[in-house]
Motif scaffolding. Structure first.
Motif, PDB file in Angstrom:
ATOM      1  N   THR A 199       0.827  -1.215   0.000  1.00 27.66           N
ATOM      2  CA  THR A 199       0.000   0.000   0.000  1.00 27.66           C
ATOM      3  C   THR A 199       0.862   1.266   0.000  1.00 27.66           C
ATOM      4  O   THR A 199       0.381   2.337  -0.357  1.00 27.66           O
ATOM      5  CB  THR A 199      -0.949   0.017   1.221  1.00 27.66           C
ATOM      6  N   ASP A 200       2.129   1.150   0.399  1.00 26.59           N
ATOM      7  CA  ASP A 200       3.028   2.314   0.361  1.00 26.59           C
ATOM      8  C   ASP A 200       3.242   2.806  -1.067  1.00 26.59           C
ATOM      9  O   ASP A 200       3.456   3.982  -1.309  1.00 26.59           O
ATOM     10  CB  ASP A 200       4.400   1.967   0.976  1.00 26.59           C
ATOM     11  N   PHE A 201       3.242   1.855  -2.011  1.00 24.74           N
ATOM     12  CA  PHE A 201       3.529   2.214  -3.403  1.00 24.74           C
ATOM     13  C   PHE A 201       2.350   2.002  -4.363  1.00 24.74           C
ATOM     14  O   PHE A 201       2.084   2.830  -5.213  1.00 24.74           O
ATOM     15  CB  PHE A 201       4.728   1.404  -3.929  1.00 24.74           C
ATOM     16  N   CYS A 202       1.696   0.850  -4.243  1.00 26.68           N
ATOM     17  CA  CYS A 202       0.614   0.480  -5.173  1.00 26.68           C
ATOM     18  C   CYS A 202       1.050   0.632  -6.632  1.00 26.68           C
ATOM     19  O   CYS A 202       0.367   1.248  -7.441  1.00 26.68           O
ATOM     20  CB  CYS A 202      -0.636   1.325  -4.914  1.00 26.68           C
ATOM     21  N   ARG A 203       2.216   0.057  -6.950  1.00 31.39           N
ATOM     22  CA  ARG A 203       2.743   0.150  -8.317  1.00 31.39           C
ATOM     23  C   ARG A 203       2.855  -1.259  -8.907  1.00 31.39           C
ATOM     24  O   ARG A 203       3.948  -1.800  -9.070  1.00 31.39           O
ATOM     25  CB  ARG A 203       4.129   0.842  -8.326  1.00 31.39           C
ATOM     26  N   ASP A 204       1.713  -1.858  -9.209  1.00 29.77           N
ATOM     27  CA  ASP A 204       1.739  -3.205  -9.770  1.00 29.77           C
ATOM     28  C   ASP A 204       2.377  -3.220 -11.164  1.00 29.77           C
ATOM     29  O   ASP A 204       2.858  -4.245 -11.624  1.00 29.77           O
ATOM     30  CB  ASP A 204       0.349  -3.856  -9.777  1.00 29.77           C
ATOM     31  N   ASP A 205       2.422  -2.046 -11.840  1.00 27.07           N
ATOM     32  CA  ASP A 205       3.103  -1.977 -13.136  1.00 27.07           C
ATOM     33  C   ASP A 205       4.599  -2.257 -12.982  1.00 27.07           C
ATOM     34  O   ASP A 205       5.202  -2.982 -13.780  1.00 27.07           O
ATOM     35  CB  ASP A 205       2.883  -0.611 -13.808  1.00 27.07           C
TER      36      ASP A 205
END
Length: 203
Positions: A90-96
């Protein structure tokens, strides 16, 4: 007036948070590039070690090197998996970015598998060029022996050997082509990582 100052403070703190977030992304991506550099150095070491082995035949030194390289690759993979988890958090939420790192991992696995395949094939050599062991031959006098390997070469035996050589050549070419494809894919993904670093730093 007071209301306006409060809004400015809030937006400033949000910018600071975003900068902090951005620098974490850049730090992680740079760390990933560092891991890839370690992998490249390990491959170079493995290549040199294999070349030495092919010349000297030092089996134990080569096995020792393979063990060290395996430990190094496992450590690199473990670090990348940790980075993948961080990008998913949740700190980043960068699934890409997670997908990008995972794509590199898949290609690295393929690269390692094909590197091992090529080394096994080169170690075995072409069937027609493999050295013959004379341990089952009969020795009448020192330096003279009746070789059990000497037999009349028939057309069928010649065809069989040529087919075995062709099969070997094809397997080696296929492995080399696959390795080149994996390296190309890895380099393209690494270029994407560099673009992402540049994009985040430009924000």
């Amino acid at each position: 007036m007071e209301d306006f100052e409060t809004k400015v403070v809030i937006s400033d703190s949000m910018e600071v948070e975003n900068d902090c977030e951005s620098s974490k992304i850049v730090c992680l991506l740079r760390r990933f590039l560092g891991v890839q550099q370690r992998r490249a150095e390990a491959y170079a070491k493995l290549k040199r070690g294999f070349a030495d082995y092919m010349v000297s035949g030092g089996e134990s030194a080569y096995q020792q090197l393979c063990s060290e390289i395996t430990v190094e690759f496992n450590d690199c993979s473990k670090q990348v998996l940790e980075m993948e988890s961080l990008f998913l958090s949740t700190d980043f939420c960068r699934d890409d970015l997670t997908r990008l790192l995972r794509a590199v991992q898949v290609q690295e696995k393929q690269k390692l598998h094909l590197t091992a395949t090529i080394q096994v094939l080169k170690k075995a050599g072409r069937p027609s060029e493999r050295l013959v062991s004379h341990e089952n031959c009969r020795f009448k006098k020192p330096m003279e022996h009746e070789c059990v390997h000497v037999h009349e070469i028939t057309e069928a035996a010649g065809t069989e050997e040529a087919e075995a050589d062709a099969e070997y050549d094809n397997a080696l070419k296929e492995a080399i082509r696959g390795l080149q494809d994996a390296v190309t894919a890895i380099n393209e993904h690494l270029e994407e990582v560099r673009y992402e670093i540049a994009a985040v730093e430009a924000e």
